[in-house]
Design a protein around this motif. Sequence first.
Motif, PDB file in Angstrom:
ATOM      1  N   THR A 201      18.975 -25.503  -1.366  1.00 17.07           N
ATOM      2  CA  THR A 201      19.435 -25.400  -2.750  1.00 17.07           C
ATOM      3  C   THR A 201      20.693 -24.560  -2.915  1.00 17.07           C
ATOM      4  N   GLY A 202      21.011 -23.729  -1.928  1.00 13.50           N
ATOM      5  CA  GLY A 202      22.138 -22.815  -2.044  1.00 13.50           C
ATOM      6  C   GLY A 202      21.827 -21.572  -2.847  1.00 13.50           C
ATOM      7  N   GLU A 203      20.613 -21.456  -3.365  1.00 10.87           N
ATOM      8  CA  GLU A 203      20.234 -20.286  -4.163  1.00 10.87           C
ATOM      9  C   GLU A 203      20.048 -19.067  -3.267  1.00 10.87           C
ATOM     10  N   VAL A 204      20.561 -17.923  -3.721  1.00  5.93           N
ATOM     11  CA  VAL A 204      20.406 -16.671  -2.990  1.00  5.93           C
ATOM     12  C   VAL A 204      19.224 -15.909  -3.574  1.00  5.93           C
ATOM     13  N   HIS A 205      18.240 -15.621  -2.731  1.00  6.23           N
ATOM     14  CA  HIS A 205      17.052 -14.881  -3.139  1.00  6.23           C
ATOM     15  C   HIS A 205      17.165 -13.444  -2.627  1.00  6.23           C
ATOM     16  N   HIS A 206      16.837 -12.487  -3.469  1.00  6.77           N
ATOM     17  CA  HIS A 206      16.867 -11.077  -3.109  1.00  6.77           C
ATOM     18  C   HIS A 206      15.440 -10.522  -3.119  1.00  6.77           C
ATOM     19  N   SER A 207      15.038  -9.922  -2.025  1.00  5.80           N
ATOM     20  CA  SER A 207      13.689  -9.346  -1.967  1.00  5.80           C
ATOM     21  C   SER A 207      13.670  -7.990  -2.662  1.00  5.80           C
ATOM     22  N   VAL A 208      12.502  -7.619  -3.164  1.00  5.66           N
ATOM     23  CA  VAL A 208      12.303  -6.305  -3.759  1.00  5.66           C
ATOM     24  C   VAL A 208      11.025  -5.702  -3.180  1.00  5.66           C
ATOM     25  N   ILE A 209      10.982  -4.391  -3.168  1.00  7.86           N
ATOM     26  CA  ILE A 209       9.782  -3.683  -2.710  1.00  7.86           C
ATOM     27  C   ILE A 209       9.165  -3.038  -3.942  1.00  7.86           C
ATOM     28  N   LYS A 210       8.197  -3.732  -4.514  1.00  2.06           N
ATOM     29  CA  LYS A 210       7.558  -3.269  -5.740  1.00  2.06           C
ATOM     30  C   LYS A 210       6.066  -3.592  -5.719  1.00  2.06           C
ATOM     31  N   PRO A 211       5.296  -2.870  -6.519  1.00  2.00           N
ATOM     32  CA  PRO A 211       3.882  -3.220  -6.663  1.00  2.00           C
ATOM     33  C   PRO A 211       3.737  -4.454  -7.544  1.00  2.00           C
ATOM     34  N   LEU A 212       2.563  -5.033  -7.540  1.00  2.00           N
ATOM     35  CA  LEU A 212       2.245  -6.153  -8.414  1.00  2.00           C
ATOM     36  C   LEU A 212       1.144  -5.737  -9.383  1.00  2.00           C
ATOM     37  N   GLY A 213       1.266  -6.161 -10.611  1.00  3.40           N
ATOM     38  CA  GLY A 213       0.218  -5.900 -11.588  1.00  3.40           C
ATOM     39  C   GLY A 213       0.396  -4.611 -12.356  1.00  3.40           C
ATOM     40  N   THR A 214       0.454  -3.491 -11.672  1.00  4.05           N
ATOM     41  CA  THR A 214       0.596  -2.182 -12.315  1.00  4.05           C
ATOM     42  C   THR A 214       1.668  -1.370 -11.614  1.00  4.05           C
ATOM     43  N   ASP A 215       2.185  -0.381 -12.314  1.00  2.00           N
ATOM     44  CA  ASP A 215       3.191   0.507 -11.728  1.00  2.00           C
ATOM     45  C   ASP A 215       2.582   1.287 -10.560  1.00  2.00           C
ATOM     46  N   TYR A 216       3.459   1.778  -9.686  1.00  2.00           N
ATOM     47  CA  TYR A 216       3.030   2.522  -8.510  1.00  2.00           C
ATOM     48  C   TYR A 216       3.544   3.948  -8.596  1.00  2.00           C
ATOM     49  N   ARG A 217       2.615   4.883  -8.536  1.00  2.00           N
ATOM     50  CA  ARG A 217       2.965   6.310  -8.491  1.00  2.00           C
ATOM     51  C   ARG A 217       2.312   6.910  -7.259  1.00  2.00           C
ATOM     52  N   ALA A 218       3.096   7.616  -6.469  1.00  2.00           N
ATOM     53  CA  ALA A 218       2.550   8.172  -5.233  1.00  2.00           C
ATOM     54  C   ALA A 218       3.425   9.295  -4.722  1.00  2.00           C
ATOM     55  N   LYS A 219       2.887  10.036  -3.777  1.00  2.00           N
ATOM     56  CA  LYS A 219       3.673  11.027  -3.048  1.00  2.00           C
ATOM     57  C   LYS A 219       4.636  10.296  -2.119  1.00  2.00           C
ATOM     58  N   THR A 220       5.718  10.963  -1.813  1.00  2.00           N
ATOM     59  CA  THR A 220       6.673  10.403  -0.872  1.00  2.00           C
ATOM     60  C   THR A 220       7.329  11.536  -0.099  1.00  2.00           C
ATOM     61  N   LEU A 221       7.905  11.203   1.041  1.00  2.00           N
ATOM     62  CA  LEU A 221       8.598  12.183   1.875  1.00  2.00           C
ATOM     63  C   LEU A 221      10.088  12.078   1.626  1.00  2.00           C
ATOM     64  N   VAL A 222      10.706  13.194   1.298  1.00  2.00           N
ATOM     65  CA  VAL A 222      12.149  13.232   1.117  1.00  2.00           C
ATOM     66  C   VAL A 222      12.715  14.369   1.954  1.00  2.00           C
ATOM     67  N   PHE A 223      13.996  14.264   2.246  1.00  2.00           N
ATOM     68  CA  PHE A 223      14.684  15.322   2.985  1.00  2.00           C
ATOM     69  C   PHE A 223      15.836  15.824   2.135  1.00  2.00           C
ATOM     70  N   GLU A 224      15.784  17.096   1.779  1.00  2.00           N
ATOM     71  CA  GLU A 224      16.862  17.733   1.023  1.00  2.00           C
ATOM     72  C   GLU A 224      17.636  18.641   1.971  1.00  2.00           C
ATOM     73  N   ASP A 225      18.887  18.240   2.259  1.00  2.00           N
ATOM     74  CA  ASP A 225      19.701  18.981   3.226  1.00  2.00           C
ATOM     75  C   ASP A 225      18.978  19.118   4.561  1.00  2.00           C
ATOM     76  N   GLY A 226      18.288  18.042   4.946  1.00  2.02           N
ATOM     77  CA  GLY A 226      17.589  18.013   6.221  1.00  2.02           C
ATOM     78  C   GLY A 226      16.218  18.648   6.212  1.00  2.02           C
ATOM     79  N   VAL A 227      15.809  19.222   5.089  1.00  2.00           N
ATOM     80  CA  VAL A 227      14.512  19.902   5.010  1.00  2.00           C
ATOM     81  C   VAL A 227      13.484  18.953   4.395  1.00  2.00           C
ATOM     82  N   PRO A 228      12.369  18.702   5.085  1.00  2.00           N
ATOM     83  CA  PRO A 228      11.368  17.784   4.539  1.00  2.00           C
ATOM     84  C   PRO A 228      10.658  18.379   3.328  1.00  2.00           C
ATOM     85  N   GLN A 229      10.457  17.535   2.328  1.00  2.00           N
ATOM     86  CA  GLN A 229       9.791  17.961   1.110  1.00  2.00           C
ATOM     87  C   GLN A 229       8.933  16.824   0.569  1.00  2.00           C
ATOM     88  N   ILE A 230       7.964  17.165  -0.260  1.00  2.00           N
ATOM     89  CA  ILE A 230       7.153  16.173  -0.940  1.00  2.00           C
ATOM     90  C   ILE A 230       7.824  15.809  -2.257  1.00  2.00           C
TER      91      ILE A 230
END
Length: 401
Positions: free
Chosen positions: A151-180
């Motif tokens: 078809t020539g259509e361009v599809h873009h994937s997304v990383i999302k929950p289905l049905g309800t919103d998603y709230r969770a802890k995640t790992l981040v690095f601030e200036d190389g320091v791991p944080q929640i």
Amino acid sequence: MSLREIKPAHRGYLYVNSHPTGCRAVVDRMWQQTPDPSGDRPGPVALVIGSSAGYGLAATLVGLRAHRMRGLGIAFEAAGTERRTAGAGWYRTARTAELAAEAGADFTFLNGDAFSDDVKKEAVGHLAARFGKIDLLIYSIAAPRRTDPLTGEVHHSVIKPLGTDYRAKTLVFEDGVPQIGALHLQAADEAEREATVQVMGGADWQMWIDALRSEDLLADGFRTVALSYVGSDITAPIYRAGTIGAAKQHLEDTARTIDSRLKGTGRAYTVVAGAAVTQASTAIPSIALYTSILHRVIGDGWQGTVDQAADLWSRLAGDAALGLDDQGRIRLDGWEMDPGVQTAVRAAWDRVDADTLAASADTGWFRDQVGRLYGWDVPGVDYEAAAETTVPWPASPSSAL
């Protein structure tokens, strides 16, 4: 030639550049981890789609060294220039090709969009001219978008929950320091779910099988596998029960369709791999924290992509039972999904916070693993030395004929 000293460039805990020498060293380490070949039987003719990264790279290296694989690998990687580095997969493929040549393997690499008709035609033409028929197709693609060749259509994937919103802890690095951190993602709509299925589901895998069958390139006893993941109930809302999970379900449904159409002349399976730190998995929210906790819990029981690829190859070669589950999937994730392991991971997940992060999650290990995806933080590599960024892609399939 473009020799220059390269410094890592970050976006969060991910990298926007790669190191050629480091990528080469990563491949060498994976090659050394691969079992030696057993016996002198001729290897299968294989097509590996997605051969430059993650499970696809590991399956390629194990197939070449331990099983004398012949055939073709396909990846889609950006070249380096005098001003920027190539994609890490470009440098990994260059080194893989060198190791394959040193091992005497009749194996070449094609750089191009595996979703496109042009790449399918080139690959099919090479395989037909060089080998006649193939024994195995390994499908291991993770991509953000796909152009439907019909078809020539361009599809873009997304990383999302289905049905309800998603709230969770995640790992981040601030200036190389791991944080929640705290994550909130809105639920996907039907169009986003369908687009993700179009990119990451089984449509393209089916097209590859059809392209090969149309030229009578499937050998008797042909097998094809596509890599999938199930994971923990901790990650289910954003993975198995989310848009990616919908795509993986479509992939598994496609395996059953392909298997039925092969009508006893071949088999098709999805392969449920265990957790891994890959360029694809690091893009999934909460996976970084989950993986860091899992590694802290399991320690030496961790199975990397080479371990899992070696396990898969032993099953495909008939050296071990396929190990199918009640849905006909090959399961490589028993070490991760062990009930005792998951109970310990759940307990750590529930208690992890800013005060307990260091004790609950192996964040240093995770950060090192991410760096090595791009050739950084590899022991023994001199990052002060100038490196060549314009490494050539291996000889094209047409020149190998």
